[in-house]
Write a protein that holds these residues in place. Structure first.
Motif, short mmCIF file in Angstrom:
data_model
loop_
_atom_site.label_atom_id
_atom_site.label_comp_id
_atom_site.label_asym_id
_atom_site.label_seq_id
_atom_site.Cartn_x
_atom_site.Cartn_y
_atom_site.Cartn_z
N GLN A 164 7.98 -0.72 -6.95
CA GLN A 164 7.82 -1.67 -5.86
C GLN A 164 9.01 -1.62 -4.90
O GLN A 164 8.85 -1.74 -3.69
CB GLN A 164 7.64 -3.09 -6.41
N GLN A 165 10.21 -1.42 -5.45
CA GLN A 165 11.39 -1.30 -4.60
C GLN A 165 11.32 -0.06 -3.73
O GLN A 165 11.67 -0.08 -2.55
CB GLN A 165 12.65 -1.27 -5.46
N LYS A 168 8.86 -0.51 -0.94
CA LYS A 168 9.40 -1.44 0.06
C LYS A 168 10.44 -0.76 0.94
O LYS A 168 10.52 -1.02 2.15
CB LYS A 168 10.04 -2.64 -0.66
N SER A 169 11.25 0.12 0.37
CA SER A 169 12.41 0.66 1.07
C SER A 169 12.19 2.03 1.70
O SER A 169 12.91 2.42 2.62
CB SER A 169 13.60 0.77 0.09
N THR A 204 0.49 1.47 -0.37
CA THR A 204 1.36 1.76 0.77
C THR A 204 0.60 2.52 1.84
O THR A 204 -0.33 3.28 1.54
CB THR A 204 2.60 2.57 0.34
#
Length: 273
Positions: A164-165, A168-169, A204
């Motif tokens: 998830q990180q 997100k990044s 995504t």
């Protein structure tokens, strides 16, 4: 939009898959790299990952690790690798270049100085193998401010919270490592890779590109059914393994490498739109 984002938008509009070759800066000798980058574009590369030579490459198999050793022995530093991008940019303003390497040389240069060097040279993306997304915060923001995408790896063993990180990044594209192991590993389960890629794409809007274990047109086409692009490194880099400083052998190795590029490009372009 960054150059990477623009390239993927164009590819998707034309129903094409990205071919992303990886080569090591300074291998087999520094004078080869810039011309090789241009040759890769002529033979179908949509963007290029350029390896930064490092003495302790934890994710690299023997083929790429030895390429890094050859580049270091020839005197190629991180700064010189970035200068190669600047020379490439004099004649190519369109093809994205992604630097792939490890954090230690960046810390030695200094984060701010490194970003300035990359910006001035025309670098489009950065993939630091040993920099976790959860710890990249300010670095990621600084890169984004300079229109440089920071790319992260996902693998079959990535834990849900780290996944998830990364989602997100990450910018530019997701680099999905197709199998457990290092670059150049042999066994590739395309059905399993397909399931993993589809699961990532459900979470995504970023393109998902697959690397590790892609060796030929058949495996590129099999992966291309699911992914937005394929990344091929060891199969190309291996051509420089035993050429030394012999210009004749280097030219033969380049010819073999570029023939493999033609095979990969043809296979990806044969996919039904």
């Amino acid at each position: 939009m960054t150059r990477i984002e623009t390239t993927f938008a164009t590819l998707q509009a034309n129903g094409k898959k990205a071919l992303i070759p990886y080569v090591m800066a300074g291998d087999p000798k520094p004078s080869v790299t810039v011309d090789l980058l241009h040759d890769l574009v002529k033979h179908g590369a949509d963007m290029i990952e350029l390896g930064l030579p490092f003495s302790d490459p934890m994710a690299d198999g023997e083929t790429i690790a030895l390429a890094g050793e050859r580049a270091l022995a020839g005197g190629t530093s991180t700064r010189q690798a970035i200068e190669m991008v600047a020379k490439f940019r004099k004649n190519d303003q369109d093809t994205p270049i992604i630097l792939m390497g490890y954090l230690n040389p960046v810390e030695i240069i200094g984060y701010d100085n490194f970003i300035t060097l990359c910006t001035d040279a025309g670098v489009d993306g950065l993939l630091m193998v040993d920099l976790p997304a959860a710890e990249a915060g300010n670095f990621t923001k600084q890169l984004a401010d300079k229109q440089i995408n920071e790319i992260f790896l996902l693998s079959p063993t990535t834990l849900p919270e780290r996944r998830q990180q990364v989602l997100k990044s990450c910018g530019g594209y997701i680099y999905y490592v197709s199998l457990k192991g290092v670059t150049g590993s042999a066994s590739l389960d395309t059905n399993e890779v397909g399931k993993q890629v589809q699961a990532i794409k459900a979470d995504t809007a970023l393109p998902v590109c697959v690397g590790f274990g892609i060796r030929d047109g058949a495996s590129a086409k099999a992966i291309g059914q699911y992914a937005d692009g394929v990344i091929v490194g060891s199969e190309l880099v291996k051509n420089f393994a035993n050429v030394g400083d012999d210009n004749g052998k280097i030219e033969q190795a380049k010819a073999s490498l570029l023939a493999k590029m033609d095979e990969l490009r043809l296979a990806l372009d044969s996919l039904e739109r």
